[in-house]
Design an enzyme around this catalytic site. Sequence first.
Site, PDB file in Angstrom:
ATOM      1  N   HIS A 150       0.821  -1.212   0.000  1.00 39.36           N
ATOM      2  CA  HIS A 150       0.000   0.000   0.000  1.00 39.36           C
ATOM      3  C   HIS A 150       0.850   1.254   0.000  1.00 39.36           C
ATOM      4  CE1 HIS A 150      -2.490   3.241   1.700  1.00 39.36           C
ATOM      5  NE2 HIS A 150      -3.518   2.610   1.154  1.00 39.36           N
ATOM      6  N   ASP A 151       1.852   1.288   0.860  1.00 35.71           N
ATOM      7  CA  ASP A 151       2.717   2.462   0.971  1.00 35.71           C
ATOM      8  C   ASP A 151       4.037   2.286   0.227  1.00 35.71           C
ATOM      9  OD1 ASP A 151       0.717   3.292   2.650  1.00 35.71           O
ATOM     10  OD2 ASP A 151       1.964   3.487   4.442  1.00 35.71           O
ATOM     11  N   THR A 152       4.197   1.140  -0.446  1.00 35.30           N
ATOM     12  CA  THR A 152       5.477   0.826  -1.088  1.00 35.30           C
ATOM     13  C   THR A 152       5.222   0.398  -2.527  1.00 35.30           C
ATOM     14  OG1 THR A 152       5.359  -1.366  -0.051  1.00 35.30           O
ATOM     15  CG2 THR A 152       6.679   0.317   1.068  1.00 35.30           C
TER      16      THR A 152
END
Length: 476
Positions: A231-233
Amino acid sequence: MKMTARALLAAGTLLAHAAGPARAATAQVFSPPASSYDAESANYTGASNGTLQNGPVVPGKVFDRFVQIWFENTDFETAASSPTFQNLSQQGVLFTSYYAMTHPSEPNYIAVAGGDFFGNAVDDFRAIPMNISSIVDLLEQKNISWASYQESMPYDGFTGYNYTSFDYIAGSGDYTYYVRKHNPLIIFDSVSNVTDRALRIRNFNDFARDVNASAIPQWSFITPNLVNDGHDTDIDFVSQWIQFWLNPILADTRFNDNRTIILLTFDETETYSINNRIWTLALGGGLPAQLKNTTDDTFYTHYSCLSTVEANWGLGSLGRGDTNASLNNVFEFVANVTGWKNNGVSGSSPDIPLLNITGTIPGPLNPEYYVPFSAPNTSAVGAGGGPVFQGPGLNTALTAASQPAPVNLTAKGLDTPWAQNPGYDYPDGTQVYTSTPSPTGSASAGTRSWTRGEGRVAMVPALALLGLVVGPLLVL
């Protein structure tokens, strides 16, 4: 020794209100959150509450254990281009026409647990009322053990909107690794408002304890944290987590024995303008050997996870998307054994519907197109052959066909009643109530009156618009 909620909250920050915009993928460098896949770690936050207690194994027709592991926001082609995902595909059958239901993330997680996303088009706080059923109801009817494992969730049964803990990648500061929107079962009050059920929603310290005790249940839903799920990567970061955590555990028969099916998938595509086809792989010791390193172009959706489980164990159904013949194809290797007839749609067929539509689908979780919760289709026939489950106090007279016209609550300065935090949590393993306000500021849209008895709730509708009551009344 179990860490208390006070100690946890002193070490991290609980954000009960709506979070800001989703983080964009960053150039973070993967760091193992634990020493191994079966080790406990402070990075998973709270200590294990002990080994899960399960009943006797209930044999299935094809598998005895079904594990779902979900990653985030990735187009099919992106995952397929990854060497790590290519290597994994050699161990299983790649579903080349598997689709998510909508955008953004949260409605897809709700759909795979409840057979519908109820019009939801945001990642905000949602709490679905007690008489709306989930996969848990079907499993428990047949005494099939289940659990959900959520990486970096502070403690079992945590009901908060998200959780911020030590940033173990940077080595200093804090980071929001856990979010409620990726934890599908906690969103259903019929799970989260029943203590015995809520405490089966566990973190990865509990997972390590359960693996070491050979106590992984028969049905599991696993969500890595916000960096490890992509999600954040990005897909390369996810690949490193797979190499650290998933690849070793695939060789551990305490998790993956010869009656286990593991489904790896994504919640949705990253690109909203294309139809919602996502990379999905079925593997595990229970997969027929001749299917390894093959593809299956049958049209599947997240509802297929429900219908496949129902077919395998001869379960009842939810009477929603899991019984919609256009969307509920059973995984072919299971359908062939159970006798279920799929709809014949596959590949790039024009019969595959658009599943990237968002924001305009009426439902009780959509304040711009609000309609109340309707009863499931009680005459539906699911892949398991059993009856449609009806939650306690369900008003079967309000069907999808008899729904009133949608109401735009947003235009009236209101939100859906189901955006309110019901105010209970399990910081020390027992249910307690707090005075937490609605995280989305929608207190005027409806009210809930909660009794302290486990699983018992009276919901009193507080808003009538144009003669439409927005909150269904549950009979205790």
